[in-house]
Design an enzyme around this catalytic site. Structure first.
Site, PDB file in Angstrom:
ATOM      1  N   ASP A  45       1.424 -15.305   6.704  1.00 27.81           N
ATOM      2  CA  ASP A  45       0.951 -16.672   6.466  1.00 27.81           C
ATOM      3  C   ASP A  45       0.999 -17.026   4.976  1.00 27.81           C
ATOM      4  OD1 ASP A  45       0.531 -16.985   9.166  1.00 27.81           O
ATOM      5  OD2 ASP A  45      -1.657 -16.879   9.065  1.00 27.81           O
ATOM      6  N   GLU A 104      12.897  -9.093   2.284  1.00 27.31           N
ATOM      7  CA  GLU A 104      12.063  -7.956   2.712  1.00 27.31           C
ATOM      8  C   GLU A 104      12.844  -6.668   2.498  1.00 27.31           C
ATOM      9  OE1 GLU A 104      10.802  -8.184   6.843  1.00 27.31           O
ATOM     10  OE2 GLU A 104      10.466  -6.022   6.908  1.00 27.31           O
ATOM     11  N   HIS A 162       4.016  -4.189   9.192  1.00 28.78           N
ATOM     12  CA  HIS A 162       3.941  -4.008  10.643  1.00 28.78           C
ATOM     13  C   HIS A 162       2.632  -4.522  11.232  1.00 28.78           C
ATOM     14  CE1 HIS A 162       7.188  -1.430   9.406  1.00 28.78           C
ATOM     15  NE2 HIS A 162       6.377  -0.575   8.815  1.00 28.78           N
ATOM     16  N   ALA A 189       3.060  -0.555   4.936  1.00 22.76           N
ATOM     17  CA  ALA A 189       2.557  -0.587   6.324  1.00 22.76           C
ATOM     18  C   ALA A 189       2.079  -1.979   6.738  1.00 22.76           C
ATOM     19  CB  ALA A 189       1.433   0.424   6.475  1.00 22.76           C
ATOM     20  N   ARG A 208       7.141   1.099  13.479  1.00 25.62           N
ATOM     21  CA  ARG A 208       7.765   0.591  12.246  1.00 25.62           C
ATOM     22  C   ARG A 208       8.938  -0.345  12.534  1.00 25.62           C
ATOM     23  NH1 ARG A 208       5.294   3.867   8.273  1.00 25.62           N
ATOM     24  NH2 ARG A 208       4.809   5.908   9.147  1.00 25.62           N
ATOM     25  N   TYR A 266      10.969   9.265   1.142  1.00 26.12           N
ATOM     26  CA  TYR A 266      11.005   8.190   0.142  1.00 26.12           C
ATOM     27  C   TYR A 266      11.712   8.573  -1.155  1.00 26.12           C
ATOM     28  CZ  TYR A 266       7.639   6.033   3.289  1.00 26.12           C
ATOM     29  OH  TYR A 266       7.030   5.495   4.400  1.00 26.12           O
ATOM     30  N   HIS A 312      12.704  -2.175   2.400  1.00 25.65           N
ATOM     31  CA  HIS A 312      12.046  -0.898   2.694  1.00 25.65           C
ATOM     32  C   HIS A 312      12.936   0.211   2.173  1.00 25.65           C
ATOM     33  CE1 HIS A 312       9.194  -2.937   5.252  1.00 25.65           C
ATOM     34  NE2 HIS A 312      10.214  -3.613   5.736  1.00 25.65           N
ATOM     35  N   ILE A 313      12.320   1.199   1.576  1.00 26.67           N
ATOM     36  CA  ILE A 313      13.069   2.329   1.025  1.00 26.67           C
ATOM     37  C   ILE A 313      13.654   3.180   2.157  1.00 26.67           C
ATOM     38  CG2 ILE A 313      12.765   4.485  -0.263  1.00 26.67           C
ATOM     39  CD1 ILE A 313      10.674   2.866  -1.956  1.00 26.67           C
ATOM     40  N   ASN A 332       8.208  -5.378  -0.577  1.00 29.59           N
ATOM     41  CA  ASN A 332       8.047  -4.200   0.269  1.00 29.59           C
ATOM     42  C   ASN A 332       6.561  -4.144   0.584  1.00 29.59           C
ATOM     43  OD1 ASN A 332       7.807  -1.773   1.533  1.00 29.59           O
ATOM     44  ND2 ASN A 332       9.007  -0.617   0.027  1.00 29.59           N
ATOM     45  N   PRO A 336       0.803  -1.223   0.000  1.00 33.33           N
ATOM     46  CA  PRO A 336       0.000   0.000   0.000  1.00 33.33           C
ATOM     47  C   PRO A 336       0.834   1.271   0.000  1.00 33.33           C
ATOM     48  CG  PRO A 336      -0.081  -1.068   2.152  1.00 33.33           C
ATOM     49  CD  PRO A 336       0.559  -2.043   1.201  1.00 33.33           C
ATOM     50  N   ASN A 337       0.349   2.226  -0.764  1.00 33.51           N
ATOM     51  CA  ASN A 337       0.904   3.585  -0.864  1.00 33.51           C
ATOM     52  C   ASN A 337       2.213   3.669  -1.636  1.00 33.51           C
ATOM     53  OD1 ASN A 337      -1.192   4.930   0.664  1.00 33.51           O
ATOM     54  ND2 ASN A 337      -0.396   3.838   2.435  1.00 33.51           N
ATOM     55  N   ARG A 390       4.738  11.056  -2.745  1.00 28.36           N
ATOM     56  CA  ARG A 390       4.537  10.828  -1.322  1.00 28.36           C
ATOM     57  C   ARG A 390       5.788  11.175  -0.507  1.00 28.36           C
ATOM     58  NH1 ARG A 390       4.721   4.742   1.173  1.00 28.36           N
ATOM     59  NH2 ARG A 390       3.827   5.287   3.176  1.00 28.36           N
ATOM     60  N   ARG A 450      12.676   5.564  12.461  1.00 29.99           N
ATOM     61  CA  ARG A 450      11.347   6.187  12.418  1.00 29.99           C
ATOM     62  C   ARG A 450      10.524   5.780  13.647  1.00 29.99           C
ATOM     63  NH1 ARG A 450       8.866   5.425   6.638  1.00 29.99           N
ATOM     64  NH2 ARG A 450       7.571   7.141   7.413  1.00 29.99           N
TER      65      ARG A 450
HETATM   66  C1  DQA Z   1       8.091   1.406   3.828  1.00 33.63           C
HETATM   67  C2  DQA Z   1       8.159   1.665   5.346  1.00 33.63           C
HETATM   68  C3  DQA Z   1       6.812   1.412   5.987  1.00 33.63           C
HETATM   69  O1  DQA Z   1       6.881   1.652   7.388  1.00 33.63           O
HETATM   70  C4  DQA Z   1       5.766   2.340   5.397  1.00 33.63           C
HETATM   71  O2  DQA Z   1       4.499   2.046   5.944  1.00 33.63           O
HETATM   72  C5  DQA Z   1       5.732   2.275   3.906  1.00 33.63           C
HETATM   73  C6  DQA Z   1       6.981   2.202   3.169  1.00 33.63           C
HETATM   74  C7  DQA Z   1       9.411   1.781   3.125  1.00 33.63           C
HETATM   75  O3  DQA Z   1       9.592   1.345   1.985  1.00 33.63           O
HETATM   76  O4  DQA Z   1      10.224   2.522   3.684  1.00 33.63           O
HETATM   77  O5  DQA Z   1       4.680   2.394   3.296  1.00 33.63           O
HETATM   78  O6  DQA Z   1       7.873   0.013   3.627  1.00 33.63           O
END
Ligand code: DQA
Length: 144
Positions: A86, A97, A79, A76, A110, A22, A99-100, A73, A9-10, A17, A106
Site C-alpha cells: 500500500d 523488486e 511475502h 521476508a 517465497r 546470499y 531479490h539476491i 528488496n 529485514p535481515n 547470513r 526455494r
Molecule cells: C530475499 C528473499 C526473501 O525470501 C528472504 O526473506 C530475504 C531475502 C533475497 O534477497 O533473496 O530476506 O529477499
C-alpha cells in the site's frame, strides 16, 4: 534522476547470513558499489535499510515527489506485507523488486509476492548484480 535503494529485514546481515544462499558480500559493500555506479551513470543514489515494517512504510511514503525510482528488496516482508504494498501504491514512485536469491527455487511461501504486480519489473537469483542491473535500467530509461 533520484534513486532510492531500500533493503528490508535481515539484509543488514548479508555477508554473515546463510552465505551459501546470499553470498559473501556485505550490505555496506553493495551500497557503496551502488553509490559509485550511480555517480558513473549520472544517478543520485540514496540507500536505506530497516528491519522494521513501519520504518520501511514511512520511508516509502516520504519518497513521494522526492524520488524518481526505487529499487526494493523487502526481504521476508515481500511475502507478507500488505502495508508495504500500500505504501508503494501511495508513493506513486516506479519501482523494481529485487531479490539476491532465486526465490522460485526455494520454499513455496517465497513464491508469493505482494509487490510484483505493481513493479516495473522483478529480478531474482543473480546475487548482488540485481542492484546493479536495476540501476542500469533506470539510467537507460532516462536516456530514451
Ligand atoms: C530475499 C528473499 C526473501 O525470501 C528472504 O526473506 C530475504 C531475502 C533475497 O534477497 O533473496 O530476506 O529477499
Amino acid at each position: 534522476m533520484r534513486i532510492l535503494i531500500i533493503n528490508g529485514p535481515n539484509l543488514n546481515m548479508l555477508g554473515l547470513r546463510e552465505p551459501e544462499v546470499y553470498g559473501a558480500q556485505t550490505l555496506a559493500s553493495i551500497e557503496s558499489e551502488a553509490q559509485r555506479l550511480g555517480a558513473e551513470l549520472g544517478l543520485s543514489v540514496q540507500c536505506m535499510q530497516s528491519n522494521s515494517e513501519g520504518e520501511l512504510v514511512t520511508r516509502i511514503q516520504q519518497a513521494r515527489g522526492q524520488i524518481d525510482g526505487m529499487i526494493i528488496n523487502a526481504g521476508a516482508y515481500t511475502h507478507t506485507s500488505i502495508a508495504i504494498r500500500d505504501a508503494l501504491a501511495a508513493a506513486e514512485v516506479p519501482f523494481i523488486e529485487v531479490h539476491i536469491s532465486n526465490v522460485y527455487a526455494r520454499e513455496p511461501f517465497r513464491h508469493q509476492s505482494y509487490l510484483s504486480d505493481r513493479a516495473i519489473g522483478v529480478m531474482c537469483g543473480l546475487g548482488p548484480f540485481v542492484y546493479e542491473a536495476a540501476l542500469r535500467y533506470f539510467a537507460q530509461t532516462t536516456k530514451t
